[in-house]
Design an enzyme around this catalytic site. Structure first.
Site, mmCIF file in Angstrom:
data_model
loop_
_atom_site.group_PDB
_atom_site.id
_atom_site.type_symbol
_atom_site.label_atom_id
_atom_site.label_comp_id
_atom_site.label_asym_id
_atom_site.label_seq_id
_atom_site.Cartn_x
_atom_site.Cartn_y
_atom_site.Cartn_z
ATOM 1 N N ARG A 91 3.562 -8.684 1.411
ATOM 2 C CA ARG A 91 3.006 -9.896 0.817
ATOM 3 C C ARG A 91 2.861 -9.846 -0.694
ATOM 4 O O ARG A 91 3.238 -10.778 -1.395
ATOM 5 C CB ARG A 91 1.603 -10.203 1.371
ATOM 6 C CG ARG A 91 1.575 -11.101 2.546
ATOM 7 C CD ARG A 91 0.420 -10.702 3.420
ATOM 8 N NE ARG A 91 0.653 -9.355 3.882
ATOM 9 C CZ ARG A 91 1.366 -9.060 4.971
ATOM 10 N NH1 ARG A 91 1.852 -9.998 5.700
ATOM 11 N NH2 ARG A 91 1.585 -7.800 5.324
ATOM 12 N N THR A 92 2.272 -8.764 -1.182
ATOM 13 C CA THR A 92 2.006 -8.713 -2.621
ATOM 14 C C THR A 92 3.328 -8.728 -3.373
ATOM 15 O O THR A 92 3.497 -9.467 -4.348
ATOM 16 C CB THR A 92 1.174 -7.465 -2.972
ATOM 17 O OG1 THR A 92 0.026 -7.446 -2.129
ATOM 18 C CG2 THR A 92 0.733 -7.482 -4.413
ATOM 19 N N LYS A 120 14.361 13.005 -11.170
ATOM 20 C CA LYS A 120 15.034 13.964 -12.055
ATOM 21 C C LYS A 120 14.029 14.675 -12.944
ATOM 22 O O LYS A 120 14.396 15.385 -13.871
ATOM 23 C CB LYS A 120 16.050 13.244 -12.939
ATOM 24 C CG LYS A 120 17.169 12.570 -12.197
ATOM 25 C CD LYS A 120 18.155 12.020 -13.232
ATOM 26 C CE LYS A 120 19.172 11.076 -12.647
ATOM 27 N NZ LYS A 120 19.894 10.385 -13.715
ATOM 28 N N ARG A 141 2.511 -1.320 -8.304
ATOM 29 C CA ARG A 141 1.640 -0.792 -7.243
ATOM 30 C C ARG A 141 1.920 0.701 -7.132
ATOM 31 O O ARG A 141 3.071 1.128 -7.129
ATOM 32 C CB ARG A 141 1.967 -1.497 -5.929
ATOM 33 C CG ARG A 141 1.368 -0.798 -4.731
ATOM 34 C CD ARG A 141 1.533 -1.606 -3.468
ATOM 35 N NE ARG A 141 0.629 -2.745 -3.446
ATOM 36 C CZ ARG A 141 0.324 -3.416 -2.350
ATOM 37 N NH1 ARG A 141 0.850 -3.088 -1.192
ATOM 38 N NH2 ARG A 141 -0.509 -4.428 -2.398
ATOM 39 N N HIS A 174 -7.477 -3.859 -6.439
ATOM 40 C CA HIS A 174 -6.391 -4.798 -6.139
ATOM 41 C C HIS A 174 -6.828 -6.156 -6.695
ATOM 42 O O HIS A 174 -7.131 -7.081 -5.942
ATOM 43 C CB HIS A 174 -6.182 -4.844 -4.626
ATOM 44 C CG HIS A 174 -4.878 -5.413 -4.185
ATOM 45 N ND1 HIS A 174 -4.023 -6.097 -5.033
ATOM 46 C CD2 HIS A 174 -4.258 -5.410 -2.962
ATOM 47 C CE1 HIS A 174 -2.962 -6.484 -4.349
ATOM 48 N NE2 HIS A 174 -3.072 -6.073 -3.101
HETATM 49 C C1 NCD Z 1 -3.631 -4.754 1.243
HETATM 50 C C2 NCD Z 1 -3.344 -3.608 0.305
HETATM 51 O O1 NCD Z 1 -2.184 -3.250 0.086
HETATM 52 O O2 NCD Z 1 -4.309 -3.109 -0.219
HETATM 53 N N1 NCD Z 1 -2.546 -5.577 1.514
HETATM 54 C C3 NCD Z 1 -2.151 -6.509 0.605
HETATM 55 O O3 NCD Z 1 -1.963 -6.239 -0.556
HETATM 56 N N2 NCD Z 1 -2.039 -7.762 1.039
HETATM 57 C C4 NCD Z 1 -4.402 -4.360 2.441
HETATM 58 C C5 NCD Z 1 -3.882 -3.271 3.314
HETATM 59 O O4 NCD Z 1 -2.830 -2.687 3.084
HETATM 60 O O5 NCD Z 1 -4.579 -3.000 4.289
#
Ligand code: NCD
Length: 360
Positions: A91-92, A120, A141, A174
């Site tokens: 999703r993100t 590397k 991320r 997040h």
């Molecule tokens: C979450 C995350 O990655 O922290 N998911 C997300 O970004 N929608 C929650 C999760 O992974 O449980």
């Protein structure tokens, strides 16, 4: 045309910077209080959130017809973004990618560090600086807490500083998820005073879930909010957040009795067990079924309340509940794309171009 300042302040010494209180760090990640890097949830003020929600509504309104969608693609057509996702994401990743597409931002991506020069032996710092040589925005991320923060700190000293959006930093933060979560609550309760006065229960692995940590840090921006934390023993919300909420005078109730709190909530925020962070398969011993929302619990939920989940879902919410009008999680997923579109627009100070789109 609003002026976009090109310079950001630089603080020498990573260890010294890391040790600063959050309030001081934030000034280095912004440009005179305006957007640059988005690393911590606490960078969002009430004013910023209110503006972002209005802008997100506006962008999705414009996107309702073809002419509007084509016009939106001109808003950031001169910009390029890098999506660096070194941890799994559906999703993100997709919502950020599609926010970029909506606004005309060209994108490149690395989703597996095995395909980048880090294998590397390149340092994380050099990798980030390399991204900054090619793009105007880095959305990232990483499993390590503080990686996004360090990247932003590194880029502040680069000749071409590029904004970083933290799309999930280990067990810590997040912020864009918190943004879309609040946007979702605001929209569902728009005729009931929005987020103000709501009782929000967060359920599950609160110790290692970053979504609940970021959301908790923004709730004090709203009046008379109450929080209920529901977690198994050993997975409770960490003391730093509890201390923060105490300082902000937000009432917090902690329990492991899920059923008992369902009738009291306006929002119930379910989360999964974050077992990727297990040291020794310890979460296999947790009876997580006690923290699942099943059909039998639906009758306990007030008629006006909503159920949220950042997803991915395992068994936390029974699939048949999706049909209930209180299930807000699919809408929450869609809201992410619009809230993130608003954020990217604001980072580049292009909201005036959105305003100028003629929707007639
Ligand atoms: C979450 C995350 O990655 O922290 N998911 C997300 O970004 N929608 C929650 C999760 O992974 O449980």
């Amino acid at each position: 045309m609003p002026h976009v300042p090109q310079t950001v302040q630089y603080y020498p010494g990573w260890d010294a910077f890391k040790a600063l209180p959050l309030s001081q760090k934030i000034t280095f990640f912004e440009q005179n209080g305006e957007y640059f890097h988005t690393i911590f949830a606490q960078q969002f003020t009430r004013k910023k959130l209110d503006e972002l929600f209005i802008l997100a509504d506006h962008i999705r309104d414009i996107a309702k017809n073809q002419q509007g969608r084509l016009a939106l693609q001109g808003v950031l057509a001169d910009k390029r973004a890098m999506l660096f996702f070194a941890q799994p994401s559906t999703r993100t990743f997709l919502s950020f990618l599609n926010s970029c597409h909506i606004l005309g931002v060209k994108t490149s991506e690395i989703r597996d560090t095995a395909t980048s020069s880090e294998v590397k032996g390149e340092s994380g710092e050099d990798t980030i600086r390399t991204f900054a040589s090619y793009v105007d925005l880095i959305i990232m991320r990483h499993k390590e807490e503080g990686y996004a923060e360090k990247s932003a700190w590194v880029l502040n000293q680069a000749t071409r500083p590029v904004p970083v959006i933290n799309a999930g930093s280990g067990k810590d933060e997040h912020p864009s998820q918190a943004l879309l979560d609040l946007y979702t609550i605001q929209r569902y309760f728009k005729n009931r005073d929005g987020i103000h006065g709501k009782t929000i229960a967060m359920v599950g692995d609160l110790n290692r879930g970053r979504t609940v940590r970021s959301l908790s840090q923004l709730l004090p921006l709203y009046q008379n909010v109450k929080i209920i934390y529901v977690a198994p023993d050993g997975y409770k919300m960490r003391p730093d957040i509890l201390a923060f909420l105490k300082e902000k005078n937000v009432p917090v109730h902690e329990t492991d009795d899920f059923k008992s709190i369902i009738p009291e909530v306006d929002v119930i925020y379910m989360t999964r067990l974050q077992d990727e962070y297990d040291m020794d398969s310890e979460s296999q011993h947790v009876d997580y079924a006690r923290f699942h929302f099943t059909r039998s619990e639906l009758s306990l939920l007030p008629p006006h309340a909503i159920i949220m989940h950042p997803f991915p879902r395992r068994l936390e919410i029974e699939v048949s509940i999706d049909k209930d009008k209180r299930a807000a999680y699919w809408e929450q997923e869609v809201n992410g794309m619009w809230a993130r579109s608003a954020l990217i627009t604001r980072i580049f100070r292009r909201e005036h171009l959105v305003e100028n789109i003629n929707t007639c």
